[in-house]
Design an enzyme around this catalytic site. Structure first.
Site, PDB file in Angstrom:
ATOM      1  N   ASP A 267      27.440 -63.977 -11.292  1.00  0.00           N
ATOM      2  CA  ASP A 267      28.071 -65.201 -11.825  1.00  0.00           C
ATOM      3  C   ASP A 267      27.639 -66.274 -10.833  1.00  0.00           C
ATOM      4  OD1 ASP A 267      29.849 -65.218  -9.798  1.00  0.00           O
ATOM      5  OD2 ASP A 267      31.755 -65.144 -11.030  1.00  0.00           O
TER       6      ASP A 267
ATOM      7  N   CYS B 217      29.853 -61.069  -7.739  1.00  0.00           N
ATOM      8  CA  CYS B 217      30.714 -62.195  -8.193  1.00  0.00           C
ATOM      9  C   CYS B 217      31.479 -62.749  -6.861  1.00  0.00           C
ATOM     10  CB  CYS B 217      31.494 -61.683  -9.381  1.00  0.00           C
ATOM     11  SG  CYS B 217      32.873 -60.902  -8.993  1.00  0.00           S
TER      12      CYS B 217
ATOM     13  N   THR C 125      34.494 -61.972  -5.670  1.00  0.00           N
ATOM     14  CA  THR C 125      35.117 -60.989  -5.320  1.00  0.00           C
ATOM     15  C   THR C 125      34.827 -59.531  -5.291  1.00  0.00           C
ATOM     16  OG1 THR C 125      36.795 -60.568  -7.214  1.00  0.00           O
ATOM     17  CG2 THR C 125      37.566 -62.212  -5.664  1.00  0.00           C
TER      18      THR C 125
ATOM     19  N   HIS D  95      28.982 -39.813  -1.482  1.00  0.00           N
ATOM     20  CA  HIS D  95      30.299 -39.033  -1.827  1.00  0.00           C
ATOM     21  C   HIS D  95      30.384 -39.463  -3.666  1.00  0.00           C
ATOM     22  CE1 HIS D  95      32.224 -38.368   2.068  1.00  0.00           C
ATOM     23  NE2 HIS D  95      31.414 -37.909   2.067  1.00  0.00           N
TER      24      HIS D  95
ATOM     25  N   HIS E  41      31.104 -33.025  -4.145  1.00  0.00           N
ATOM     26  CA  HIS E  41      30.999 -34.273  -4.744  1.00  0.00           C
ATOM     27  C   HIS E  41      30.565 -34.369  -6.226  1.00  0.00           C
ATOM     28  CE1 HIS E  41      32.472 -35.618  -0.966  1.00  0.00           C
ATOM     29  NE2 HIS E  41      31.363 -35.117  -0.362  1.00  0.00           N
TER      30      HIS E  41
HETATM   31  C1  RB5 Z   1      34.803 -66.995 -10.146  1.00  0.00           C
HETATM   32  O1  RB5 Z   1      35.590 -68.204  -9.680  1.00  0.00           O
HETATM   33  C2  RB5 Z   1      35.495 -65.696  -9.668  1.00  0.00           C
HETATM   34  O2  RB5 Z   1      36.670 -65.623 -10.300  1.00  0.00           O
HETATM   35  C3  RB5 Z   1      34.476 -64.323  -9.956  1.00  0.00           C
HETATM   36  O3  RB5 Z   1      33.437 -64.729  -9.250  1.00  0.00           O
HETATM   37  C4  RB5 Z   1      35.149 -63.184  -9.463  1.00  0.00           C
HETATM   38  O4  RB5 Z   1      35.705 -63.299  -8.253  1.00  0.00           O
HETATM   39  C5  RB5 Z   1      36.070 -62.478 -10.412  1.00  0.00           C
HETATM   40  O5  RB5 Z   1      36.421 -61.396 -10.224  1.00  0.00           O
END
Ligand code: RB5
Length: 143
Positions: free
Chosen positions: A8, A65, A67, A98, A133
């Protein structure tokens, strides 16, 4: 080897650098991610990567993304996909050794670009250990 990649807006900068790295390694890349900075919905750019891995159109996937969580949650809805959210080199190596992870999920807002590139190299160069595994990953699917 063919890699499918998606991201994203939070992952665009890292995605472009990773694509450059992969191409310098003569690896074929399919880019499903946004190349821009406008806010987008990550599932729209992650499902195509997971589909590529699920149907063997790609050998491995990389998703990015902010996180890494939304991306990995999305990818792991696909059968046969084992997307691993990783934040350091040891976790990446273990995800391959694993868990036989077939998609690497990177949290762009919580790792440096050099860490991300290093982690991609480890993801591509580490093999599944098999053995006990194998039995465990066979128990992951619900059906
Ligand atoms: C975008 O702001 C953020 O929410 C996305 O990149 C991600 O972290 C979602 O899990």
């Amino acid at each position: 080897m063919k890699i499918s990649i998606g991201n994203d807006h939070a992952g665009t900068e890292y995605k472009l650098a990773i694509v450059g790295l992969l191409k310098s390694m003569n690896i074929e890349v399919v880019n499903h991610g946004t190349d821009g900075s406008d806010s987008v919905d990550y599932p729209d750019f992650i499902h195509p990567v997971a589909s590529d891995v699920e149907t063997n159109r790609a050998d491995l996937g990389i998703i990015i993304c902010g996180t890494g969580n939304g991306a990995s949650m999305t990818a792991n809805k696909h059968q046969g996909v084992r997307a691993a959210l990783c934040w350091n080199r040891e976790i990446v190596a273990l995800a391959r050794e694993h868990n036989n992870a077939n998609i690497l999920s990177l949290p762009a807002r919580f790792i440096s670009l050099s860490q991300a590139l290093d982690m991609v190299k480890i993801f591509l160069s580490t093999n599944f250990e098999g053995g006990r595994h194998e039995r465990r990953i066979e128990k992951i699917p619900c059906s």
